[in-house]
Structure formats: structure tokens, C-alpha cells
Design a protein around this motif. Structure first.
Motif, PDB file in Angstrom:
ATOM      1  N   UNK A 191      20.455  75.185  34.163  1.00 54.57           N
ATOM      2  CA  UNK A 191      21.002  74.581  32.954  1.00 54.57           C
ATOM      3  C   UNK A 191      19.896  73.925  32.128  1.00 54.57           C
ATOM      4  N   UNK A 192      18.960  73.271  32.816  1.00 53.71           N
ATOM      5  CA  UNK A 192      17.837  72.636  32.131  1.00 53.71           C
ATOM      6  C   UNK A 192      17.015  73.685  31.386  1.00 53.71           C
ATOM      7  N   UNK A 193      16.745  74.800  32.038  1.00 50.37           N
ATOM      8  CA  UNK A 193      15.988  75.881  31.407  1.00 50.37           C
ATOM      9  C   UNK A 193      16.740  76.424  30.191  1.00 50.37           C
ATOM     10  N   UNK A 194      18.038  76.572  30.321  1.00 50.42           N
ATOM     11  CA  UNK A 194      18.845  77.085  29.216  1.00 50.42           C
ATOM     12  C   UNK A 194      18.721  76.203  27.981  1.00 50.42           C
ATOM     13  N   UNK A 195      18.653  74.900  28.193  1.00 51.83           N
ATOM     14  CA  UNK A 195      18.568  73.972  27.066  1.00 51.83           C
ATOM     15  C   UNK A 195      17.128  73.743  26.602  1.00 51.83           C
ATOM     16  N   UNK A 196      16.147  74.101  27.443  1.00 45.62           N
ATOM     17  CA  UNK A 196      14.747  73.787  27.154  1.00 45.62           C
ATOM     18  C   UNK A 196      13.843  75.015  27.154  1.00 45.62           C
ATOM     19  N   UNK A 197      14.363  76.225  27.115  1.00 47.35           N
ATOM     20  CA  UNK A 197      13.616  77.420  27.475  1.00 47.35           C
ATOM     21  C   UNK A 197      12.364  77.686  26.643  1.00 47.35           C
ATOM     22  N   UNK A 198      12.265  77.158  25.436  1.00 47.53           N
ATOM     23  CA  UNK A 198      11.124  77.487  24.585  1.00 47.53           C
ATOM     24  C   UNK A 198       9.797  76.991  25.144  1.00 47.53           C
ATOM     25  N   UNK A 199       9.819  75.976  25.985  1.00 44.40           N
ATOM     26  CA  UNK A 199       8.573  75.405  26.489  1.00 44.40           C
ATOM     27  C   UNK A 199       8.583  75.268  28.009  1.00 44.40           C
ATOM     28  N   UNK A 221      13.563  70.479  42.415  1.00 43.49           N
ATOM     29  CA  UNK A 221      14.087  69.185  42.006  1.00 43.49           C
ATOM     30  C   UNK A 221      15.416  69.281  41.285  1.00 43.49           C
ATOM     31  N   UNK A 222      15.914  68.111  40.880  1.00 43.55           N
ATOM     32  CA  UNK A 222      17.101  67.983  40.046  1.00 43.55           C
ATOM     33  C   UNK A 222      16.655  67.336  38.735  1.00 43.55           C
ATOM     34  N   UNK A 235      29.202  65.464  34.289  1.00 44.37           N
ATOM     35  CA  UNK A 235      30.509  66.099  34.151  1.00 44.37           C
ATOM     36  C   UNK A 235      30.591  67.014  32.937  1.00 44.37           C
ATOM     37  N   UNK A 236      29.792  66.739  31.907  1.00 48.38           N
ATOM     38  CA  UNK A 236      29.827  67.601  30.728  1.00 48.38           C
ATOM     39  C   UNK A 236      29.179  68.950  30.991  1.00 48.38           C
ATOM     40  N   UNK A 237      28.248  69.006  31.944  1.00 54.90           N
ATOM     41  CA  UNK A 237      27.553  70.247  32.278  1.00 54.90           C
ATOM     42  C   UNK A 237      27.996  70.806  33.625  1.00 54.90           C
ATOM     43  N   UNK A 238      28.655  69.996  34.435  1.00 56.29           N
ATOM     44  CA  UNK A 238      29.102  70.366  35.771  1.00 56.29           C
ATOM     45  C   UNK A 238      27.938  70.717  36.701  1.00 56.29           C
ATOM     46  N   UNK A 239      26.852  69.960  36.574  1.00 57.13           N
ATOM     47  CA  UNK A 239      25.697  70.099  37.458  1.00 57.13           C
ATOM     48  C   UNK A 239      25.186  68.704  37.805  1.00 57.13           C
ATOM     49  N   UNK A 240      24.379  68.620  38.850  1.00 55.01           N
ATOM     50  CA  UNK A 240      23.754  67.351  39.202  1.00 55.01           C
ATOM     51  C   UNK A 240      22.655  66.990  38.207  1.00 55.01           C
ATOM     52  N   UNK A 241      22.514  65.702  37.944  1.00 49.42           N
ATOM     53  CA  UNK A 241      21.450  65.184  37.097  1.00 49.42           C
ATOM     54  C   UNK A 241      20.762  64.046  37.841  1.00 49.42           C
ATOM     55  N   UNK A 242      19.483  63.821  37.554  1.00 48.94           N
ATOM     56  CA  UNK A 242      18.727  62.783  38.248  1.00 48.94           C
ATOM     57  C   UNK A 242      18.579  61.531  37.387  1.00 48.94           C
ATOM     58  N   UNK A 243      18.541  60.392  38.053  1.00 49.08           N
ATOM     59  CA  UNK A 243      18.329  59.097  37.414  1.00 49.08           C
ATOM     60  C   UNK A 243      17.207  58.387  38.162  1.00 49.08           C
ATOM     61  N   UNK A 295      19.194  71.014  47.056  1.00 44.92           N
ATOM     62  CA  UNK A 295      19.151  70.739  45.616  1.00 44.92           C
ATOM     63  C   UNK A 295      19.473  72.054  44.907  1.00 44.92           C
ATOM     64  N   UNK A 296      20.732  72.307  44.605  1.00 40.59           N
ATOM     65  CA  UNK A 296      21.122  73.613  44.061  1.00 40.59           C
ATOM     66  C   UNK A 296      20.374  73.963  42.779  1.00 40.59           C
ATOM     67  N   UNK A 297      20.090  75.254  42.633  1.00 38.96           N
ATOM     68  CA  UNK A 297      19.288  75.736  41.511  1.00 38.96           C
ATOM     69  C   UNK A 297      20.026  75.646  40.181  1.00 38.96           C
ATOM     70  N   UNK A 298      21.354  75.498  40.203  1.00 35.14           N
ATOM     71  CA  UNK A 298      22.090  75.551  38.935  1.00 35.14           C
ATOM     72  C   UNK A 298      21.712  74.419  37.982  1.00 35.14           C
ATOM     73  N   UNK A 299      21.236  73.284  38.502  1.00 34.50           N
ATOM     74  CA  UNK A 299      20.787  72.217  37.601  1.00 34.50           C
ATOM     75  C   UNK A 299      19.544  72.640  36.834  1.00 34.50           C
TER      76      UNK A 299
END
Length: 282
Positions: A240-248, A207-208, A142-150, A233-237
Motif C-alpha cells: 500500500x505504501x508503494x502504491x501511494x509513493x511509487x514515483x520515488x 518493516x511496517x 482502518x481507512x487502508x485496512x493495513x498495519x501502520x507504524x507509530x 510483518x505482512x507485505x500488504x502494508x
């Protein structure tokens, strides 16, 4: 097949020239490439590889969950008493591969890494576990408004299986990789999050991702591959992951590509192994 793999690799290199860092990381938009009759035949060759190339076995870890798995071993003439080889762990998607028949999980990715042309250039062990139930569930972040995997507990059993294989085979512990599609792509990020010290790199296809271990993943090379038109599996997750992790992170966004048609030949041949086997634990 060798000529096809070589031509395909050159084509991919040209496609990725617009990347912010074409050699390793960055975001790249890839045009959809319809398969030709010849390339479809090559895909069929990979899919038709005999399941018996993989040894069949069972493992039960601390979770008391029985994991059926297949293991490809480099050819005897390649093995020596001292040389160590990479281990590629390949996760399947959901649907029919889930189960206990210990064969449905042997799909295109698993057989690609075990195919003669790839093994000739990139000899490695290939582990193909079969999950008896889903390996990963999806929830809304809910904080990112995207699906996350567990991850589900069965993943712990597979990680324990990897530890067991490390103790019994000539595995190069600096080159243990994880690859997966769909649910398996989600489980790639779950695996890296659970055991960042274990893996040298990962490739997640359609993936998510998991978001709560971002800091732990900072040093691990990750390749995200996703169809822009994926509605399962929408690409927006991944975005968002890339946005937070883009350096690697290397991020391929495939235009006009859905969840089910992502495996065009631009992802086959030496494309994935060529990047993956360059990575080593830091």
C-alpha cells in the motif's frame, strides 16, 4: 571475500533487469536464492567481526531516555581534517537486541556496513543505536485496512544523537542514510517521516510503514525489501505504501521468503551500499 562481493553484485544486477526502472526505482519480483556453503561462510565472516570495531557510548537527549550506541569510524588513514564521510544509521529489530547491553544490536546489517570490503569502497561512519524498549508500535489503519507504524519517544532521542554527531564529526550532511530490519525497518520510515530534511535515503527491510506523512516523503529515495511469505510483518502494508509513493520508491518483493529467512546473500555484498551511496539530498 572481494570476489564473492563482485559476483554477487553482478547477479543482483541481472535479477533486477525486469524492474520498471532497474537503475533506481520501481517494483521487482526476486526469486528466492538458497545460500550455498560458500555464501554461508561469507555471512559468518560478517557476523564474526569484532564488536570492538565500534566505539561504545551513551547519549541522553531531551526525552531523558538513555540511548546506548555503537559507532564505527572510518580508519585513521582514511580520515582527513577536511574530507567528510557519509553516516549510515542502522536500526535493529525487536526481541533480544532491545535492551541496554550495547552489543546485541550489532547484527548482520550493522556489521555489513562496517566490514573491511565495504568500508574499502564505501568509507562511512556507521551508527548502531540500541533501543531500550520498542522503537515503533503497530496499529491498524482502518481507512487502508493495513498495519501502520507509530514511533515511540526513544526515536526522538536517536534523532537528537544524529544531530550531535553531525556537530562533532566530519559527517557529510548531504549523505546521511537510514537502514533497518523488521521493527528497525519500520523505524526507518518513522525517521524519514519525522525528519525528512535530515536524510538522503532509506532502506526498510521487512518493516511496517507510516502513512500520515506521505507528502513529506515524496522527494526521499526509499528502498522497500519484503518477503512475500512474511507472516510476522505482512507485505500488504509495504504494498500500500508503494502504491501511494511509487514515483520515488524501489520495491523488492522476494518470492518464497518469510520474515526470518530474508537475509540470503542476494541482500549482502555490495547490493545495499551500491544503491544507498548513490543517493544525495536534493
Amino acid at each position: 571475500m572481494t570476489r564473492f562481493f563482485f559476483t554477487l553484485s553482478i547477479s543482483i544486477a541481472l535479477l533486477t533487469s525486469c524492474s520498471t526502472n532497474k537503475n533506481q526505482f520501481g517494483q521487482t519480483f526476486i526469486n528466492y536464492t538458497a545460500d550455498t556453503t560458500i555464501s554461508k561462510q561469507e555471512v559468518l565472516k560478517i557476523r564474526s567481526l569484532d564488536n570492538d570495531l565500534f566505539d561504545s557510548s551513551t547519549f541522553t537527549g531531551n526525552e531523558k531516555i538513555e540511548i546506548k550506541y555503537r559507532l564505527y569510524k572510518p580508519k585513521k588513514e582514511q580520515l582527513t581534517s577536511t574530507e567528510k564521510y557519509p553516516l549510515v544509521v542502522v536500526y535493529h529489530g525487536s526481541g533480544r537486541p532491545i535492551g541496554t547491553d550495547n552489543k546485541s544490536q550489532l547484527g548482520l546489517l550493522q556489521k555489513l556496513f562496517a566490514s573491511p570490503d565495504i568500508q574499502k569502497k564505501y568509507p562511512a561512519y556507521v551508527l548502531a543505536p540500541q533501543f531500550p524498549t520498542r522503537s515503533s508500535d503497530y496499529v491498524m489503519d482502518t481507512s487502508r485496512n493495513v498495519l501502520s507504524s507509530i514511533a515511540r519517544p526513544s526515536l526522538n532521542s536517536v534523532l537528537q544523537l544524529i544531530d550531535s554527531l553531525k556537530s562533532n564529526l566530519n559527517i557529510d550532511t548531504e549523505r546521511i542514510y537510514v537502514v533497518g530490519f523488521s521493527m528497525g525497518g519500520s523505524t526507518v520510515i518513522n525517521s524519514l517521516s519525522a525528519r525528512p530534511e535530515l536524510f538522503a535515503a532509506g532502506i526498510s527491510i521487512s518493516g511496517i510503514p507510516q502513512f500520515d506523512k506521505i507528502n513529506e516523503l515524496a522527494a526521499i529515495p526509499i528502498w522497500l525489501i519484503h518477503g512475500i511469505d512474511d507472516t510476522e510483518n505482512p507485505i500488504n502494508s509495504d504494498e500500500q505504501f508503494y502504491k501511494e509513493m511509487s514515483s520515488n520508491v524501489r520495491f523488492w518483493k522476494l518470492k518464497a521468503t518469510t520474515h526470518d529467512n530474508i537475509f540470503t546473500t542476494q541482500l549482502l555484498g555490495e547490493t545495499l551500499p551500491n544503491w544507498l551511496f548513490k543517493q544525495r539530498k536534493k
